[in-house]
Each structure stands twice: as C-alpha cells, then as structure tokens.
Design a protein around this motif. Structure first.
Motif, PDB file in Angstrom:
ATOM      1  N   PRO A   1      28.317 -29.886  31.082  1.00 50.33           N
ATOM      2  CA  PRO A   1      26.860 -29.974  31.079  1.00 50.33           C
ATOM      3  C   PRO A   1      26.338 -29.274  29.818  1.00 50.33           C
ATOM      4  O   PRO A   1      26.829 -28.198  29.450  1.00 50.33           O
ATOM      5  CB  PRO A   1      26.445 -29.213  32.350  1.00 50.33           C
ATOM      6  CG  PRO A   1      27.691 -29.072  33.165  1.00 50.33           C
ATOM      7  CD  PRO A   1      28.835 -29.074  32.200  1.00 50.33           C
ATOM      8  N   VAL A   2      25.357 -29.871  29.152  1.00 52.17           N
ATOM      9  CA  VAL A   2      24.860 -29.325  27.894  1.00 52.17           C
ATOM     10  C   VAL A   2      23.347 -29.213  27.944  1.00 52.17           C
ATOM     11  O   VAL A   2      22.651 -30.108  28.422  1.00 52.17           O
ATOM     12  CB  VAL A   2      25.284 -30.208  26.692  1.00 52.17           C
ATOM     13  CG1 VAL A   2      24.708 -29.655  25.390  1.00 52.17           C
ATOM     14  CG2 VAL A   2      26.798 -30.300  26.596  1.00 52.17           C
ATOM     15  N   ARG A   3      22.846 -28.077  27.452  1.00 54.41           N
ATOM     16  CA  ARG A   3      21.411 -27.909  27.256  1.00 54.41           C
ATOM     17  C   ARG A   3      21.172 -27.447  25.820  1.00 54.41           C
ATOM     18  O   ARG A   3      22.058 -26.858  25.196  1.00 54.41           O
ATOM     19  CB  ARG A   3      20.813 -26.923  28.264  1.00 54.41           C
ATOM     20  CG  ARG A   3      21.492 -25.571  28.314  1.00 54.41           C
ATOM     21  CD  ARG A   3      20.807 -24.594  29.271  1.00 54.41           C
ATOM     22  NE  ARG A   3      20.559 -25.165  30.584  1.00 54.41           N
ATOM     23  CZ  ARG A   3      19.784 -24.593  31.507  1.00 54.41           C
ATOM     24  NH1 ARG A   3      19.210 -23.429  31.255  1.00 54.41           N
ATOM     25  NH2 ARG A   3      19.607 -25.159  32.681  1.00 54.41           N
ATOM     26  N   GLY A   4      20.006 -27.745  25.295  1.00 52.81           N
ATOM     27  CA  GLY A   4      19.699 -27.374  23.928  1.00 52.81           C
ATOM     28  C   GLY A   4      18.358 -26.660  23.836  1.00 52.81           C
ATOM     29  O   GLY A   4      17.456 -26.905  24.643  1.00 52.81           O
ATOM     30  N   TRP A   5      18.249 -25.781  22.841  1.00 60.44           N
ATOM     31  CA  TRP A   5      16.989 -25.052  22.616  1.00 60.44           C
ATOM     32  C   TRP A   5      16.662 -25.127  21.136  1.00 60.44           C
ATOM     33  O   TRP A   5      17.537 -24.943  20.282  1.00 60.44           O
ATOM     34  CB  TRP A   5      17.115 -23.599  23.051  1.00 60.44           C
ATOM     35  CG  TRP A   5      15.816 -22.827  22.926  1.00 60.44           C
ATOM     36  CD1 TRP A   5      14.809 -22.763  23.838  1.00 60.44           C
ATOM     37  CD2 TRP A   5      15.402 -22.022  21.814  1.00 60.44           C
ATOM     38  NE1 TRP A   5      13.786 -21.969  23.376  1.00 60.44           N
ATOM     39  CE2 TRP A   5      14.130 -21.492  22.134  1.00 60.44           C
ATOM     40  CE3 TRP A   5      15.983 -21.700  20.592  1.00 60.44           C
ATOM     41  CZ2 TRP A   5      13.432 -20.662  21.270  1.00 60.44           C
ATOM     42  CZ3 TRP A   5      15.284 -20.871  19.721  1.00 60.44           C
ATOM     43  CH2 TRP A   5      14.029 -20.349  20.059  1.00 60.44           C
TER      44      TRP A   5
ATOM     45  N   ARG B   1      13.074 -24.887  18.100  1.00 64.17           N
ATOM     46  CA  ARG B   1      11.700 -24.432  17.875  1.00 64.17           C
ATOM     47  C   ARG B   1      10.696 -25.478  18.334  1.00 64.17           C
ATOM     48  O   ARG B   1       9.668 -25.159  18.932  1.00 64.17           O
ATOM     49  CB  ARG B   1      11.497 -24.124  16.385  1.00 64.17           C
ATOM     50  CG  ARG B   1      10.129 -23.524  16.046  1.00 64.17           C
ATOM     51  CD  ARG B   1      10.006 -23.292  14.552  1.00 64.17           C
ATOM     52  NE  ARG B   1      10.093 -24.546  13.817  1.00 64.17           N
ATOM     53  CZ  ARG B   1       9.056 -25.354  13.590  1.00 64.17           C
ATOM     54  NH1 ARG B   1       7.851 -25.038  14.058  1.00 64.17           N
ATOM     55  NH2 ARG B   1       9.210 -26.474  12.905  1.00 64.17           N
ATOM     56  N   THR B   2      10.999 -26.744  18.031  1.00 64.21           N
ATOM     57  CA  THR B   2      10.122 -27.841  18.438  1.00 64.21           C
ATOM     58  C   THR B   2      10.845 -28.743  19.427  1.00 64.21           C
ATOM     59  O   THR B   2      12.074 -28.763  19.482  1.00 64.21           O
ATOM     60  CB  THR B   2       9.675 -28.664  17.216  1.00 64.21           C
ATOM     61  OG1 THR B   2      10.840 -29.156  16.529  1.00 64.21           O
ATOM     62  CG2 THR B   2       8.859 -27.815  16.260  1.00 64.21           C
ATOM     63  N   ALA B   3      10.101 -29.500  20.192  1.00 65.05           N
ATOM     64  CA  ALA B   3      10.671 -30.293  21.278  1.00 65.05           C
ATOM     65  C   ALA B   3      11.588 -31.399  20.745  1.00 65.05           C
ATOM     66  O   ALA B   3      11.299 -32.046  19.744  1.00 65.05           O
ATOM     67  CB  ALA B   3       9.552 -30.905  22.113  1.00 65.05           C
ATOM     68  N   LYS B   4      12.701 -31.590  21.441  1.00 61.03           N
ATOM     69  CA  LYS B   4      13.652 -32.660  21.150  1.00 61.03           C
ATOM     70  C   LYS B   4      13.895 -33.438  22.444  1.00 61.03           C
ATOM     71  O   LYS B   4      13.752 -32.913  23.544  1.00 61.03           O
ATOM     72  CB  LYS B   4      14.978 -32.097  20.639  1.00 61.03           C
ATOM     73  CG  LYS B   4      14.894 -31.295  19.346  1.00 61.03           C
ATOM     74  CD  LYS B   4      14.702 -32.200  18.156  1.00 61.03           C
ATOM     75  CE  LYS B   4      14.968 -31.472  16.840  1.00 61.03           C
ATOM     76  NZ  LYS B   4      14.102 -30.298  16.613  1.00 61.03           N
ATOM     77  N   ASP B   5      14.288 -34.693  22.286  1.00 61.02           N
ATOM     78  CA  ASP B   5      14.633 -35.538  23.427  1.00 61.02           C
ATOM     79  C   ASP B   5      15.994 -36.154  23.137  1.00 61.02           C
ATOM     80  O   ASP B   5      16.100 -37.095  22.347  1.00 61.02           O
ATOM     81  CB  ASP B   5      13.570 -36.620  23.638  1.00 61.02           C
ATOM     82  CG  ASP B   5      13.831 -37.462  24.882  1.00 61.02           C
ATOM     83  OD1 ASP B   5      14.718 -37.085  25.683  1.00 61.02           O
ATOM     84  OD2 ASP B   5      13.170 -38.507  25.036  1.00 61.02           O
ATOM     85  N   LEU B   6      17.052 -35.607  23.759  1.00 61.78           N
ATOM     86  CA  LEU B   6      18.411 -36.049  23.496  1.00 61.78           C
ATOM     87  C   LEU B   6      19.016 -36.599  24.784  1.00 61.78           C
ATOM     88  O   LEU B   6      18.936 -35.954  25.832  1.00 61.78           O
ATOM     89  CB  LEU B   6      19.268 -34.884  22.990  1.00 61.78           C
ATOM     90  CG  LEU B   6      18.753 -34.150  21.749  1.00 61.78           C
ATOM     91  CD1 LEU B   6      19.665 -32.971  21.424  1.00 61.78           C
ATOM     92  CD2 LEU B   6      18.665 -35.108  20.560  1.00 61.78           C
ATOM     93  N   PRO B   7      19.644 -37.761  24.729  1.00 57.28           N
ATOM     94  CA  PRO B   7      20.242 -38.352  25.927  1.00 57.28           C
ATOM     95  C   PRO B   7      21.292 -37.433  26.546  1.00 57.28           C
ATOM     96  O   PRO B   7      22.176 -36.921  25.850  1.00 57.28           O
ATOM     97  CB  PRO B   7      20.887 -39.645  25.407  1.00 57.28           C
ATOM     98  CG  PRO B   7      20.174 -39.948  24.129  1.00 57.28           C
ATOM     99  CD  PRO B   7      19.815 -38.623  23.537  1.00 57.28           C
TER     100      PRO B   7
ATOM    101  N   ALA C   1      12.199 -25.988  24.386  1.00 56.54           N
ATOM    102  CA  ALA C   1      11.593 -25.751  23.081  1.00 56.54           C
ATOM    103  C   ALA C   1      10.639 -24.573  23.149  1.00 56.54           C
ATOM    104  O   ALA C   1       9.914 -24.399  24.135  1.00 56.54           O
ATOM    105  CB  ALA C   1      10.862 -27.002  22.586  1.00 56.54           C
ATOM    106  N   GLY C   2      10.658 -23.774  22.102  1.00 56.12           N
ATOM    107  CA  GLY C   2       9.703 -22.686  21.977  1.00 56.12           C
ATOM    108  C   GLY C   2      10.117 -21.419  22.693  1.00 56.12           C
ATOM    109  O   GLY C   2      10.933 -21.434  23.625  1.00 56.12           O
TER     110      GLY C   2
END
Length: 313
Positions: A162-166, A168-174, A180-181
């Motif tokens: 399972p992967v999560r990302g952080w 500075r600005t919002a991203k939308d990754l499949p 973000a933020g």
C-alpha cells in the motif's frame, strides 16, 4: 540546433574534465572554459556548475542561465541575494530516478523481509526463522512526488505495498492515497509504516521531521531519507530509535557530510548509513539534458526545471 556557445564549467572538486569532453562530443562548436579563484571570468553564454565558490557568483551576472549539475538547488540558493538574478535551472531526471527507486526498494524490502534481523542473527551463528510481516500492514509513505518520487511510488507499488504520498500541492495518482499541505501531514504520517523522504530542502522542510512528527509515525515505523539530512532532527531520530518507537532507519544524507567520525549514528546498529550515493548524476544524460535546455533558451522556447527561488526548488 544550438549555434556556437561558450560555457563555463565549474565544480567545487575541480573535476570538470569529463564534462568538457562530453560537451565537446555532443555539442560541436561549443567552447568550454574553466575558472579558478582570483581569475577574471571571460564572457560566457551559460554556466554549468556545482558547489560554486562565493567569489565566482558576481561574475555570473551576464550569463543567460546557470545550470546545476544535480537535481537539488539548496547548495546554490543558500547564497541568497549574492546569487545573480538569472534563470537557475536544475536537472530533471538525468538517470537518477531509477537509481533512487532501486535504493528505496532495497531498503524497504530489507526491513519488510527482516533481512536486517537475519544479518544480526548470522553474526551470532543463530538459525531462527522469524514470522513474516503482513504486507497489508506495511504502508509506504513517500514525501515528495516530483520526478524521482513518482518513480519510487511506481516501483514500490509494483511489489504490492500500500502506498501513500505527501506533497506541497495536491496530486492525484492512481492507486495512491495522496495528501497535500502541512495541515494533512500528521494524518499522512500516522498511517505510514515506512517513511521515505524525497523532499527538497527549503525553509519549510528544514527540521520537518522532528521529535513530534517522527513520534506521529506508528510504533515500529522505519525511516528512509534520500533527500537532505537537514530535514531530520538527528538527535530526535536517535532518541526515538533507542526508545523503540522507530524500528530503524536507512540514511543516505546527513546534516554534515561526510558524517563526522564521532557521530552517534555510527554506533547505532539499527541505522544503516550510505555516503550520499542513492542517486548519482549520470553525466552523459545530464549533458544531453543541458544541451536540450540551452537549445530551448536559444530558440526562446519554454525551459523545464527552472528553479522557483521563493519555493526553493
């Protein structure tokens, strides 16, 4: 097509010869020049440099752009107002993304498969299979979703984590839970078992991972830092590892490099140290990229990877 240009090549370690050879081979008609302390720089169209001497900076005010020999800009932005007001261009990928993905995948799998514990057992002649970790409980959180971070996310997802990302600005990754933020940072950290930092070093990210934020990670979390050492409050990390809250860390970057001999990280067996080698610039790829960007400047076309000095990257 780039017409004849004159390029200053400068590295703090003096190793510009191979760069000059690559430019001569890949950009016919180019003239490369060097500079040493105390010299007057001849008129140049562009500068390509790394770890510049402070006394060089005032002489760069007439170049069309300054290209960096790496993806980070903090080593130059630290000069502040002394840095000439010309476009500052960092490298994009230049062969670094796949290396970064390899490094992070290795460090993640080493911890997930308990190879670090098996290595310790082997040193003591122990044969003792350990219960495997459950992959569904091993969320990998990637901080920084630029070109390098995206390649890391893609690679780690390929192993079924399972992967999560952080960012500075919002991203939308499949297939990735994106945050973000600063307002979402604690929520991001609280569900992360393996934390990977790929953030640029800025005023906002300096000491970002301090004791409070590291303690927000769940007990038994693991840190992989391949960004900049100053993002981690080193005494706080050591305290949380020794308390057992953080299981360990793989660190490629440090606040002071080379890591000083008496530093306590050397004596902590749960910290794996490498000497800033997670993603080395592939010189020929970098030179080709710089040539393409020079061509864009000469044709008055958009140029990628120009540093925003306010953001720090």
């Amino acid at each position: 097509m780039v017409s004849a240009v004159r390029i200053l090549l400068y590295r703090g370690d003096g190793q510009t010869g191979p760069w000059a050879e690559d430019f001569a081979r890949l950009l016919p008609g180019v003239e490369t020049v060097s500079w040493r302390e105390g010299e007057t720089l001849p008129a140049c169209d562009y500068a390509v440099l790394w770890n510049p001497a402070p006394s060089l900076l005032p002489q760069l005010s007439r170049v069309k752009a300054i290209f960096l020999m790496g993806a980070g800009a903090d080593a130059v932005l630290k000069f502040g107002a002394a840095l000439p007001n010309v476009p500052l261009v960092r490298l994009g990928d230049a062969g670094m993304a796949v290396q970064m993905a390899e490094y992070v995948a290795y460090a993640t799998l080493r911890y997930f498969r308990r190879f670090d514990e098996y290595e310790e057992q082997a040193r003591h002649g122990l044969w003792a299979p350990l219960p495997p970790h459950a992959k569904q409980d091993f969320t990998v959180g990637v901080m920084g979703l630029g070109k390098l971070g995206l390649r890391v996310v893609e690679t780690i997802r390929g192993f079924g984590f399972p992967v999560r990302g952080w960012s500075r600005t919002a991203k939308d990754l499949p297939g990735v839970d994106c945050y973000a933020g600063m307002a979402s940072l604690d929520e991001f950290l609280s569900g992360t078992r393996v934390l990977v930092s790929l953030l640029p070093l800025t005023a906002e990210t300096n000491n970002l991972l301090d004791r409070r934020r590291l303690a927000t990670l769940p007990k038994g979390a693991y840190l992989i830092n391949v960004a900049r050492g100053a993002q981690v409050a080193e005494p706080d990390l050591l305290t949380l590892i020794r308390s057992g809250h953080i299981a360990g860390a793989t660190l490629d970057v440090f606040r002071n490099e080379p890591l000083p001999a008496p530093h306590p990280f050397w004596e902590e067996p749960r910290i794996t140290i490498t000497p800033h080698i997670s993603a080395l610039t592939v010189r020929e790829d970098a030179v080709r990229q710089i040539i393409d960007k020079i061509a864009a400047f000469e044709a008055d076309q958009p140029v990628a990877d120009i540093v925003d000095r306010q953001l720090g990257y």
